[in-house]
Design a protein around this motif. Structure first.
Motif, PDB file in Angstrom:
ATOM      1  N   ARG A  70      -6.395  20.800   9.164  1.00 30.23           N
ATOM      2  CA  ARG A  70      -5.799  20.419   7.879  1.00 30.23           C
ATOM      3  C   ARG A  70      -4.290  20.253   8.077  1.00 30.23           C
ATOM      4  NH1 ARG A  70      -6.305  21.585   1.967  1.00 30.23           N
ATOM      5  NH2 ARG A  70      -4.194  22.011   1.267  1.00 30.23           N
ATOM      6  N   VAL A  71      -3.778  19.118   7.630  1.00 35.94           N
ATOM      7  CA  VAL A  71      -2.354  18.809   7.751  1.00 35.94           C
ATOM      8  C   VAL A  71      -1.856  18.375   6.384  1.00 35.94           C
ATOM      9  CG1 VAL A  71      -0.645  17.362   8.902  1.00 35.94           C
ATOM     10  CG2 VAL A  71      -2.694  18.064  10.131  1.00 35.94           C
ATOM     11  N   GLU A  72      -0.679  18.840   6.011  1.00 30.03           N
ATOM     12  CA  GLU A  72      -0.088  18.452   4.733  1.00 30.03           C
ATOM     13  C   GLU A  72       1.150  17.608   4.970  1.00 30.03           C
ATOM     14  OE1 GLU A  72       0.595  22.098   2.624  1.00 30.03           O
ATOM     15  OE2 GLU A  72      -1.551  22.370   2.224  1.00 30.03           O
ATOM     16  N   ARG A  73       1.072  16.369   4.568  1.00 31.26           N
ATOM     17  CA  ARG A  73       2.204  15.436   4.583  1.00 31.26           C
ATOM     18  C   ARG A  73       2.153  14.652   3.288  1.00 31.26           C
ATOM     19  NH1 ARG A  73       6.400  15.854   8.347  1.00 31.26           N
ATOM     20  NH2 ARG A  73       5.455  16.721  10.179  1.00 31.26           N
ATOM     21  N   GLY A  74       2.540  15.292   2.216  1.00 32.30           N
ATOM     22  CA  GLY A  74       2.476  14.659   0.903  1.00 32.30           C
ATOM     23  C   GLY A  74       1.159  14.930   0.220  1.00 32.30           C
ATOM     24  N   ALA A  75       0.099  15.002   0.976  1.00 31.37           N
ATOM     25  CA  ALA A  75      -1.246  15.351   0.512  1.00 31.37           C
ATOM     26  C   ALA A  75      -1.906  16.118   1.647  1.00 31.37           C
ATOM     27  CB  ALA A  75      -2.046  14.092   0.166  1.00 31.37           C
ATOM     28  N   ALA A  76      -3.022  16.740   1.357  1.00 32.81           N
ATOM     29  CA  ALA A  76      -3.762  17.452   2.397  1.00 32.81           C
ATOM     30  C   ALA A  76      -4.720  16.475   3.069  1.00 32.81           C
ATOM     31  CB  ALA A  76      -4.518  18.621   1.798  1.00 32.81           C
ATOM     32  N   PHE A  77      -4.684  16.429   4.392  1.00 31.14           N
ATOM     33  CA  PHE A  77      -5.548  15.554   5.169  1.00 31.14           C
ATOM     34  C   PHE A  77      -6.305  16.400   6.185  1.00 31.14           C
ATOM     35  CE2 PHE A  77      -1.832  12.987   4.022  1.00 31.14           C
ATOM     36  CZ  PHE A  77      -2.447  11.916   3.386  1.00 31.14           C
ATOM     37  N   LEU A  86      -7.929  16.960  16.061  1.00 24.73           N
ATOM     38  CA  LEU A  86      -6.807  17.309  16.936  1.00 24.73           C
ATOM     39  C   LEU A  86      -6.467  16.191  17.921  1.00 24.73           C
ATOM     40  CD1 LEU A  86      -7.518  21.048  17.730  1.00 24.73           C
ATOM     41  CD2 LEU A  86      -5.676  20.120  16.340  1.00 24.73           C
ATOM     42  N   ASP A  87      -7.433  15.389  18.275  1.00 23.07           N
ATOM     43  CA  ASP A  87      -7.217  14.256  19.165  1.00 23.07           C
ATOM     44  C   ASP A  87      -6.626  13.110  18.348  1.00 23.07           C
ATOM     45  OD1 ASP A  87      -7.318  12.074  20.833  1.00 23.07           O
ATOM     46  OD2 ASP A  87      -9.455  12.267  21.288  1.00 23.07           O
ATOM     47  N   SER A 120      -6.020   9.153  13.047  1.00 24.11           N
ATOM     48  CA  SER A 120      -4.564   9.146  13.048  1.00 24.11           C
ATOM     49  C   SER A 120      -3.967   9.665  11.740  1.00 24.11           C
ATOM     50  CB  SER A 120      -4.061   7.719  13.303  1.00 24.11           C
ATOM     51  OG  SER A 120      -2.682   7.638  13.080  1.00 24.11           O
ATOM     52  N   LEU A 121      -3.187  10.730  11.834  1.00 22.48           N
ATOM     53  CA  LEU A 121      -2.461  11.241  10.673  1.00 22.48           C
ATOM     54  C   LEU A 121      -1.506  10.175  10.154  1.00 22.48           C
ATOM     55  CD1 LEU A 121      -1.587  13.483   8.719  1.00 22.48           C
ATOM     56  CD2 LEU A 121       0.049  14.227  10.473  1.00 22.48           C
ATOM     57  N   ASP A 122      -0.853   9.466  11.055  1.00 23.35           N
ATOM     58  CA  ASP A 122       0.081   8.415  10.651  1.00 23.35           C
ATOM     59  C   ASP A 122      -0.609   7.383   9.759  1.00 23.35           C
ATOM     60  OD1 ASP A 122       1.705   9.813  12.366  1.00 23.35           O
ATOM     61  OD2 ASP A 122       2.171   8.119  13.656  1.00 23.35           O
ATOM     62  N   ASP A 123      -1.813   6.945  10.180  1.00 21.11           N
ATOM     63  CA  ASP A 123      -2.548   5.954   9.384  1.00 21.11           C
ATOM     64  C   ASP A 123      -2.925   6.498   8.020  1.00 21.11           C
ATOM     65  OD1 ASP A 123      -2.360   4.188  11.497  1.00 21.11           O
ATOM     66  OD2 ASP A 123      -4.415   4.516  12.201  1.00 21.11           O
ATOM     67  N   ARG A 124      -3.318   7.752   7.944  1.00 21.68           N
ATOM     68  CA  ARG A 124      -3.729   8.349   6.671  1.00 21.68           C
ATOM     69  C   ARG A 124      -2.537   8.500   5.727  1.00 21.68           C
ATOM     70  NH1 ARG A 124      -8.211  11.957   7.346  1.00 21.68           N
ATOM     71  NH2 ARG A 124      -8.192  12.081   5.082  1.00 21.68           N
ATOM     72  N   VAL A 125      -1.409   8.969   6.243  1.00 15.54           N
ATOM     73  CA  VAL A 125      -0.205   9.129   5.414  1.00 15.54           C
ATOM     74  C   VAL A 125       0.298   7.755   4.981  1.00 15.54           C
ATOM     75  CG1 VAL A 125       2.190   9.941   5.370  1.00 15.54           C
ATOM     76  CG2 VAL A 125       0.415  11.346   6.428  1.00 15.54           C
ATOM     77  N   ASN A 126       0.264   6.792   5.884  1.00 13.31           N
ATOM     78  CA  ASN A 126       0.689   5.441   5.551  1.00 13.31           C
ATOM     79  C   ASN A 126      -0.174   4.866   4.431  1.00 13.31           C
ATOM     80  OD1 ASN A 126       0.954   2.463   5.745  1.00 13.31           O
ATOM     81  ND2 ASN A 126       2.318   3.002   7.419  1.00 13.31           N
ATOM     82  N   ALA A 127      -1.480   5.014   4.519  1.00  7.73           N
ATOM     83  CA  ALA A 127      -2.384   4.488   3.484  1.00  7.73           C
ATOM     84  C   ALA A 127      -2.134   5.166   2.136  1.00  7.73           C
ATOM     85  CB  ALA A 127      -3.839   4.677   3.911  1.00  7.73           C
ATOM     86  N   ALA A 128      -1.783   6.433   2.154  1.00  5.42           N
ATOM     87  CA  ALA A 128      -1.575   7.168   0.909  1.00  5.42           C
ATOM     88  C   ALA A 128      -0.208   6.909   0.274  1.00  5.42           C
ATOM     89  CB  ALA A 128      -1.744   8.676   1.161  1.00  5.42           C
TER      90      ALA A 128
END
Length: 98
Positions: free
Chosen positions: A2-9, A13-14, A19-27
């Motif tokens: 679980r990672v929080e960058r504006g929202a919880a995703f 780990l790989d 991609s966390l970047d893709d998820r944060v970008n989409a959000a």
């Protein structure tokens, strides 16, 4: 993980599998206007994760996206994050937290 960058995703780990970047970008890409010009803030990776003005290099406004959740809107129009250190505006120099 679980990672929080504006929202919880929930991400793997790989970095290659989810991609966390893709998820944060989409959000959050273009969710907020640039406070210094007519452009929007784009989510980019430059060393760390940034919300940077789309009109760069004409406007070089950029903010580091903190770990934490967006919980409110700041009076200046940017989001307020709930971080481990408390609430703060995306613009860390702004003392108006909604």
């Amino acid at each position: 993980m679980r990672v929080e960058r504006g929202a919880a995703f929930e991400v793997c780990l790989d970095r290659g599998c989810d991609s966390l970047d893709d998820r944060v970008n989409a959000a959050f890409d273009r969710e907020w206007g640039c406070p210094d010009c007519e452009g929007d803030l784009r989510i980019i990776r430059r060393g760390g994760m940034l919300a940077g003005c789309e009109t760069y290099p004409d406007c070089d406004t950029a903010f580091s996206v903190p770990s934490g959740l967006v919980v409110d809107d700041c009076d200046c129009g940017l989001p307020v994050f709930e971080t481990a250190g408390g609430r703060r505006c995306l613009d860390s120099t702004c003392d108006r937290t909604g």
